[in-house]
Design an enzyme around this catalytic site. Structure first.
Site, PDB file in Angstrom:
ATOM      1  N   CYS A   1     -24.785  37.712   1.103  1.00  0.00           N
ATOM      2  CA  CYS A   1     -23.535  36.960   1.019  1.00  0.00           C
ATOM      3  C   CYS A   1     -22.338  37.835   1.375  1.00  0.00           C
ATOM      4  CB  CYS A   1     -23.359  36.380  -0.384  1.00  0.00           C
ATOM      5  SG  CYS A   1     -21.857  35.389  -0.587  1.00  0.00           S
TER       6      CYS A   1
ATOM      7  N   CYS B   1     -22.264  37.499  -8.651  1.00  0.00           N
ATOM      8  CA  CYS B   1     -23.457  38.333  -8.448  1.00  0.00           C
ATOM      9  C   CYS B   1     -23.096  39.808  -8.564  1.00  0.00           C
ATOM     10  CB  CYS B   1     -24.065  38.083  -7.064  1.00  0.00           C
ATOM     11  SG  CYS B   1     -24.694  36.413  -6.800  1.00  0.00           S
TER      12      CYS B   1
ATOM     13  N   GLU C   1     -29.618  19.922 -34.055  1.00  0.00           N
ATOM     14  CA  GLU C   1     -28.580  20.301 -33.102  1.00  0.00           C
ATOM     15  C   GLU C   1     -27.203  20.021 -33.686  1.00  0.00           C
ATOM     16  OE1 GLU C   1     -26.169  21.415 -30.215  1.00  0.00           O
ATOM     17  OE2 GLU C   1     -28.321  21.876 -30.218  1.00  0.00           O
TER      18      GLU C   1
ATOM     19  N   CYS D   1     -31.014  34.022 -24.633  1.00  0.00           N
ATOM     20  CA  CYS D   1     -30.239  34.359 -23.433  1.00  0.00           C
ATOM     21  C   CYS D   1     -29.485  35.677 -23.636  1.00  0.00           C
ATOM     22  CB  CYS D   1     -29.261  33.237 -23.086  1.00  0.00           C
ATOM     23  SG  CYS D   1     -28.069  32.865 -24.399  1.00  0.00           S
TER      24      CYS D   1
END
Length: 402
Positions: free
Chosen positions: A50, A59, A284, A356
């Site tokens: 890119c 990125c 949740e 994560c």
């Protein structure tokens, strides 16, 4: 005087590290840091695909080859476990999502010299990089950016718009915040934009909360064969292939569990994958996600009982946890400190922890191990290709007293 030194690995923030501990921006394993401060490229360096790489904050690692990327993602997870002294039973093969597979993204649009710039922010800056190409976004999302640029080019004055794009069953769900729409002409113009682009939904937030302006049919996301209503801005795994890896691990590890508590369950990504012979409690805190999960479970008669519960303020207690043969948790980046404290004291046989954030996961994993669990399986997952953001799946099994 420093001497030439080889880059051995990539650090957590994306810098290369030499044998003597120096951090070198933009370096990859195999590069050589010369004694004059120049960088000699090695065999694992590749030309970034890119043109925006090095400026765009989306990125950090496009100049690393595939093996270096896999090694980086793997080491982030394995080192997190090692740092807490946790033995890993089996380190499973790392999964990397392919280019142009990201199905959700948050971008920004600003007026610059009378022309719109749409893209990610620069690394460590609020400046917006105007994207003319993107190698991480699904093509449908990038096509939406192109159309938005054309729409905004017709507007006068300054603006700073936040954009959320998500690929759902019906197409692209587009949410725009801080884009004022005034008068009939602008209203018709943005409706034409949604219609001509074939958007699944267009949501506007002009300071009074999100309002749906265009939605030909209810937006849904299919989770393990179950269409679930998709609230605007709801959490979704970044790539469909990444979601499949996470879900398949959970299915394989909890196949024999009769009852599972799915904590921080969101829309039911794991709940619907496990539901069948297994009965699932889905807890949740986000009300709209809870209702979407509950409604889908009712319509499609899935054995999923959805409850609205803030597990940070009100975690499941021991008497509740001990009713389940297994627990799955997929908390936000901060982890699940209080819930894990209780889980470590429970009689739950198996715990699948999806994370994560390797750092908060390792902290919580240490508590589980100290509470009598062993880490049987661990897999690193790189859904956010070419970035330093890493995810994982892990299986903990309670040790049986001899």
């Amino acid at each position: 005087m420093s001497k030439a030194s080889e880059i051995l690995r990539i650090a957590a923030k994306g810098d290369g590290i030499t044998a003597d501990g120096r951090h070198v921006a933009g370096a990859v394993p195999g590069d050589i840091m010369q004694d004059d401060g120049t960088l000699q490229r090695g065999p694992r360096y590749v030309e970034a695909p890119c043109r925006h790489f090095g400026k765009c904050g989306g990125c950090q690692l496009q100049n690393a080859d595939e093996q270096s990327l896999a090694d980086f993602v793997t080491s982030r997870v394995a080192n997190a476990a090692e740092g807490q002294g946790i033995a890993v039973g089996e380190l499973l093969p790392t999964h990397l999502s392919p280019p142009r597979s990201r199905r959700r993204a948050t971008l920004h649009a600003i007026s610059s010299g009378g022309k719109p710039l749409i893209g990610f922010r620069e690394g460590g800056s609020h400046k917006v990089v105007g994207l003319t190409e993107c190698h991480i976004l699904a093509p449908e999302l990038f096509d939406t950016i192109t159309a938005l640029r054309q729409l905004l080019a017709r507007r006068r004055g300054k603006y700073a718009v936040d954009i959320e794009l998500t690929l759902v069953d019906q197409g692209v769900d587009c949410s725009l915040k801080n884009l004022p729409i005034e008068g009939l002409e602008q209203t018709e113009g943005i409706l034409d934009f949604a219609r001509e682009l074939g958007l699944a939904r267009l949501t506007l937030d002009q300071g009074y909360g999100p309002e749906t302006l265009w939605e030909p049919e209810p937006a849904t996301i299919t989770l393990s064969g179950t269409p679930v209503s998709f609230p605007s801005g709801a959490f979704l795994q970044a790539t469909s292939d990444g979601e499949e890896i996470l879900v398949n691990d959970a299915r394989a590890w909890l196949a024999e569990a009769a009852t599972v508590a799915d904590l921080f369950s969101g829309l039911g990504t794991f709940a619907f994958a496990l539901a069948g012979k297994t009965k699932v409690l889905a807890a949740e805190a986000a009300r709209d996600a809870h209702f979407a999960c509950k409604s889908a479970a009712g319509i499609f008669r899935k054995p999923v009982h959805s409850i609205h519960r803030d597990l940070f303020r009100n975690p499941l207690q021991l008497d509740e946890l001990n009713r389940f043969s297994a627990v799955l948790l997929d908390p936000p980046r901060a982890g699940a400190r209080d819930q894990v404290d209780l889980l470590a004291q429970s009689t739950v046989e198996r715990v699948v922890y999806v994370s994560c954030n390797p750092s908060s996961w390792a902290r919580d994993a240490k508590k589980l191990v100290d509470g009598g669990y062993r880490l049987e399986k661990l897999r690193a997952v790189g859904q956010f290709r070419w970035s330093t953001h890493v995810e994982l799946t892990s299986l903990f099994v309670r040790n049986v007293a001899e």
